[in-house]
Design a protein around this motif. Sequence first.
Motif, PDB file in Angstrom:
ATOM      1  N   LEU A 109      17.973  55.780 -57.484  1.00 11.14           N
ATOM      2  CA  LEU A 109      18.123  56.847 -58.478  1.00 11.14           C
ATOM      3  C   LEU A 109      18.466  58.167 -57.810  1.00 11.14           C
ATOM      4  CD1 LEU A 109      15.381  56.061 -61.078  1.00 11.14           C
ATOM      5  CD2 LEU A 109      17.833  55.916 -61.330  1.00 11.14           C
ATOM      6  N   ALA A 110      17.842  58.413 -56.626  1.00 12.52           N
ATOM      7  CA  ALA A 110      18.160  59.649 -55.902  1.00 12.52           C
ATOM      8  C   ALA A 110      19.637  59.654 -55.505  1.00 12.52           C
ATOM      9  CB  ALA A 110      17.280  59.748 -54.662  1.00 12.52           C
ATOM     10  N   ARG A 111      20.092  58.502 -55.021  1.00 15.29           N
ATOM     11  CA  ARG A 111      21.516  58.381 -54.679  1.00 15.29           C
ATOM     12  C   ARG A 111      22.399  58.672 -55.886  1.00 15.29           C
ATOM     13  NH1 ARG A 111      24.437  55.032 -51.670  1.00 15.29           N
ATOM     14  NH2 ARG A 111      24.948  53.692 -53.418  1.00 15.29           N
ATOM     15  N   PHE A 112      21.993  58.104 -57.016  1.00 18.49           N
ATOM     16  CA  PHE A 112      22.761  58.297 -58.250  1.00 18.49           C
ATOM     17  C   PHE A 112      22.843  59.779 -58.608  1.00 18.49           C
ATOM     18  CE2 PHE A 112      22.472  58.791 -62.888  1.00 18.49           C
ATOM     19  CZ  PHE A 112      23.653  58.196 -63.258  1.00 18.49           C
ATOM     20  N   GLU A 113      21.686  60.458 -58.562  1.00 13.73           N
ATOM     21  CA  GLU A 113      21.687  61.874 -58.941  1.00 13.73           C
ATOM     22  C   GLU A 113      22.518  62.709 -57.983  1.00 13.73           C
ATOM     23  OE1 GLU A 113      17.718  63.223 -59.399  1.00 13.73           O
ATOM     24  OE2 GLU A 113      17.364  61.882 -61.101  1.00 13.73           O
ATOM     25  N   ILE A 114      22.355  62.421 -56.685  1.00 11.47           N
ATOM     26  CA  ILE A 114      23.117  63.187 -55.697  1.00 11.47           C
ATOM     27  C   ILE A 114      24.613  63.032 -55.932  1.00 11.47           C
ATOM     28  CG2 ILE A 114      23.721  63.270 -53.258  1.00 11.47           C
ATOM     29  CD1 ILE A 114      20.801  62.573 -52.675  1.00 11.47           C
ATOM     30  N   MET A 115      25.016  61.782 -56.214  1.00 17.58           N
ATOM     31  CA  MET A 115      26.460  61.553 -56.362  1.00 17.58           C
ATOM     32  C   MET A 115      26.999  62.170 -57.633  1.00 17.58           C
ATOM     33  SD  MET A 115      27.567  57.960 -54.832  1.00 17.58           S
ATOM     34  CE  MET A 115      26.104  57.160 -54.316  1.00 17.58           C
ATOM     35  N   VAL A 116      26.219  62.105 -58.712  1.00 15.51           N
ATOM     36  CA  VAL A 116      26.688  62.720 -59.959  1.00 15.51           C
ATOM     37  C   VAL A 116      26.812  64.237 -59.780  1.00 15.51           C
ATOM     38  CG1 VAL A 116      25.999  63.241 -62.304  1.00 15.51           C
ATOM     39  CG2 VAL A 116      25.866  60.912 -61.481  1.00 15.51           C
ATOM     40  N   LYS A 117      25.803  64.820 -59.093  1.00 15.65           N
ATOM     41  CA  LYS A 117      25.858  66.264 -58.865  1.00 15.65           C
ATOM     42  C   LYS A 117      27.056  66.641 -58.009  1.00 15.65           C
ATOM     43  CE  LYS A 117      21.138  67.697 -59.467  1.00 15.65           C
ATOM     44  NZ  LYS A 117      19.828  67.768 -58.807  1.00 15.65           N
ATOM     45  N   GLU A 158      35.085  54.112 -54.081  1.00 18.21           N
ATOM     46  CA  GLU A 158      35.017  55.401 -54.780  1.00 18.21           C
ATOM     47  C   GLU A 158      33.941  56.285 -54.171  1.00 18.21           C
ATOM     48  OE1 GLU A 158      37.062  56.316 -57.156  1.00 18.21           O
ATOM     49  OE2 GLU A 158      36.070  58.253 -57.527  1.00 18.21           O
ATOM     50  N   GLU A 159      32.811  55.659 -53.807  1.00 20.57           N
ATOM     51  CA  GLU A 159      31.736  56.435 -53.191  1.00 20.57           C
ATOM     52  C   GLU A 159      32.176  57.003 -51.844  1.00 20.57           C
ATOM     53  OE1 GLU A 159      28.065  54.320 -52.817  1.00 20.57           O
ATOM     54  OE2 GLU A 159      27.395  55.652 -51.207  1.00 20.57           O
ATOM     55  N   ILE A 200      18.621  51.234 -48.215  1.00 21.39           N
ATOM     56  CA  ILE A 200      17.814  51.055 -49.420  1.00 21.39           C
ATOM     57  C   ILE A 200      16.603  50.185 -49.114  1.00 21.39           C
ATOM     58  CG2 ILE A 200      17.846  50.206 -51.780  1.00 21.39           C
ATOM     59  CD1 ILE A 200      19.653  52.487 -51.548  1.00 21.39           C
ATOM     60  N   PHE A 201      16.846  49.018 -48.505  1.00 18.99           N
ATOM     61  CA  PHE A 201      15.740  48.163 -48.069  1.00 18.99           C
ATOM     62  C   PHE A 201      15.721  48.160 -46.560  1.00 18.99           C
ATOM     63  CE2 PHE A 201      16.801  46.067 -52.191  1.00 18.99           C
ATOM     64  CZ  PHE A 201      15.685  46.538 -52.844  1.00 18.99           C
ATOM     65  N   LYS A 202      14.608  48.657 -45.984  1.00 26.76           N
ATOM     66  CA  LYS A 202      14.579  48.801 -44.535  1.00 26.76           C
ATOM     67  C   LYS A 202      14.516  47.456 -43.842  1.00 26.76           C
ATOM     68  CE  LYS A 202      12.535  53.352 -44.355  1.00 26.76           C
ATOM     69  NZ  LYS A 202      11.257  54.056 -44.354  1.00 26.76           N
ATOM     70  N   THR A 203      13.804  46.503 -44.459  1.00 27.65           N
ATOM     71  CA  THR A 203      13.640  45.222 -43.768  1.00 27.65           C
ATOM     72  C   THR A 203      14.880  44.360 -43.872  1.00 27.65           C
ATOM     73  OG1 THR A 203      12.601  44.433 -45.791  1.00 27.65           O
ATOM     74  CG2 THR A 203      11.156  45.120 -44.027  1.00 27.65           C
ATOM     75  N   GLU A 210      21.927  44.071 -55.906  1.00 25.52           N
ATOM     76  CA  GLU A 210      22.508  44.171 -57.240  1.00 25.52           C
ATOM     77  C   GLU A 210      22.274  45.569 -57.791  1.00 25.52           C
ATOM     78  OE1 GLU A 210      21.838  41.235 -60.200  1.00 25.52           O
ATOM     79  OE2 GLU A 210      21.567  39.688 -58.682  1.00 25.52           O
ATOM     80  N   PRO A 211      23.333  46.224 -58.248  1.00 30.56           N
ATOM     81  CA  PRO A 211      23.145  47.590 -58.717  1.00 30.56           C
ATOM     82  C   PRO A 211      22.467  47.626 -60.087  1.00 30.56           C
ATOM     83  CG  PRO A 211      25.375  46.924 -59.100  1.00 30.56           C
ATOM     84  CD  PRO A 211      24.727  45.789 -58.372  1.00 30.56           C
ATOM     85  N   LYS A 212      21.800  48.743 -60.348  1.00 28.72           N
ATOM     86  CA  LYS A 212      21.302  48.967 -61.702  1.00 28.72           C
ATOM     87  C   LYS A 212      22.489  49.344 -62.586  1.00 28.72           C
ATOM     88  CE  LYS A 212      16.855  49.025 -60.575  1.00 28.72           C
ATOM     89  NZ  LYS A 212      15.834  48.229 -61.191  1.00 28.72           N
ATOM     90  N   PHE A 213      22.212  49.385 -63.862  1.00 29.39           N
ATOM     91  CA  PHE A 213      23.322  49.655 -64.783  1.00 29.39           C
ATOM     92  C   PHE A 213      23.951  51.016 -64.522  1.00 29.39           C
ATOM     93  CE2 PHE A 213      24.873  51.533 -68.698  1.00 29.39           C
ATOM     94  CZ  PHE A 213      25.828  50.606 -69.033  1.00 29.39           C
ATOM     95  N   HIS A 214      23.109  52.038 -64.284  1.00 33.90           N
ATOM     96  CA  HIS A 214      23.637  53.382 -64.076  1.00 33.90           C
ATOM     97  C   HIS A 214      24.467  53.476 -62.810  1.00 33.90           C
ATOM     98  CE1 HIS A 214      20.263  53.959 -66.775  1.00 33.90           C
ATOM     99  NE2 HIS A 214      20.979  54.928 -67.279  1.00 33.90           N
ATOM    100  N   GLU A 215      24.013  52.695 -61.807  1.00 36.25           N
ATOM    101  CA  GLU A 215      24.800  52.708 -60.578  1.00 36.25           C
ATOM    102  C   GLU A 215      26.150  52.046 -60.784  1.00 36.25           C
ATOM    103  OE1 GLU A 215      21.775  50.839 -58.094  1.00 36.25           O
ATOM    104  OE2 GLU A 215      22.263  52.414 -56.673  1.00 36.25           O
ATOM    105  N   TYR A 216      26.147  51.011 -61.606  1.00 40.12           N
ATOM    106  CA  TYR A 216      27.397  50.297 -61.847  1.00 40.12           C
ATOM    107  C   TYR A 216      28.405  51.217 -62.529  1.00 40.12           C
ATOM    108  CZ  TYR A 216      30.269  46.258 -62.962  1.00 40.12           C
ATOM    109  OH  TYR A 216      31.276  45.348 -63.036  1.00 40.12           O
ATOM    110  N   TYR A 217      27.927  52.078 -63.427  1.00 40.14           N
ATOM    111  CA  TYR A 217      28.816  52.989 -64.143  1.00 40.14           C
ATOM    112  C   TYR A 217      28.760  54.402 -63.570  1.00 40.14           C
ATOM    113  CZ  TYR A 217      30.239  49.913 -67.888  1.00 40.14           C
ATOM    114  OH  TYR A 217      30.823  48.920 -68.605  1.00 40.14           O
TER     115      TYR A 217
END
Lengths: 101, 149
Positions: free
Chosen positions: A67-75, B93-94, B114-117, B124-131
Amino acid sequence: MSLSPYFKSPFTDLTGSIVNHQFFGKCRKFEERAIDCMEAYGLERGRRECKTLIEDFTECSLAHKRLARFEIMVKERDRQINAGERKKEDGYAPPPVIDSF
Amino acid sequence: MDSVTKRQEMPPDGGYKTIPFKRVPARQFFSGYALIGGYLGMTAGAAYIYYLNCLQVQKEEIELRSGRIAIEPLLKAERDREYLKQLRRNRDEEAKLMANVEGWKVGTLYGEPIFKTRPDAFIEPKFHEYYMHTDLWSQKLRQYFVWLS
């Protein structure tokens, strides 16, 4: 109830983990590994030794970093659009195919 | 006024016609037994035709269902393929978006995985990440039921 190592009774055992990720959860493996580690080291030492495992588990279940990544990128995108580095027309990427998620 | 004489009206010769007070029954084409028999016969015939129709409908339903089942893997494969392609597009895009940001590494939070181990695992991305990189309207189109969109 999270009283258990300090105050232990049959009731705390019974209500220890009613809700968990073990049933059809994506975070099943993360939780299992973290709990195994905690069981091996105990509460106080486990907090130090199993830190990364617990962090990974909470990240999987609560997605703080994502979520932090998401917010940073949107900003960042909004900033670029407002500052004029990005044109209005190609400010946003084209949307994915609607039934692909 | 002597020429005007009184005249009593009397019944016609032979008297009035008789009043028909007897019941006149309607003409009967079928007897009761014939009606019941006809009803049963027609119902039986219609039931047989209905049965034939049911057989055909069932057959068509089975055909439709098996067609859907047959193309289901294909549809799912197409969907998954598009999903993975979109993930790749999101990654590119990122990289393009955060090129000027200091210390940013694609797929991480300022270089922190995201996952250290399991740093290289597929997440798998969450919906918000996908869009994430699209505008809000196209996200809402997918997320909610939009009237007259």
